[in-house]
Design a protein around this motif. Structure first.
Motif: not given
Length: 98
Positions: A6, A9-15
């Motif tokens: 999680k 995911s937020v840091r890289l803007n990846i699902k």
């Protein structure tokens, strides 16, 4: 401190599902701790930088000769696909009754 799916995911803007897939395929550096996937921030930073280095390499320039080769390949492919009589891609029926 290790990152969770999680967090990364937020840091890289990846699902998150993409990160799970990449981790399973070994495409992204990760650690499995009792079945949980964790990411070392330093390893992720180095992984991200590896993409920057590969983009700075010079791309080969096309010469006119390579265009001629491509044109010849396209023409050969067209000759294989089109029937000689009509220029159509549909093959005639075996009975000859179209």
């Amino acid at each position: 401190m290790l990152l969770t799916i999680k967090d990364l995911s937020v840091r890289l803007n990846i699902k998150p599902s993409t990160l799970y897939l990449w981790a399973a395929q070994g495409k992204i550096p990760c650690q499995k701790i009792h079945g949980l996937i964790r990411f070392d921030p330093d390893a992720i930073t180095a992984w991200m930088r590896s993409f920057e280095l590969s983009q700075t390499k010079a791309t080969p320039t096309l010469t006119r000769q390579s265009h001629l080769d491509l044109d010849q390949l396209i023409e050969a492919a067209k000759r294989e696909v089109y029937t000689p009589g009509h220029g159509e891609t549909i093959t005639p029926s075996p009975t000859g009754k179209e």
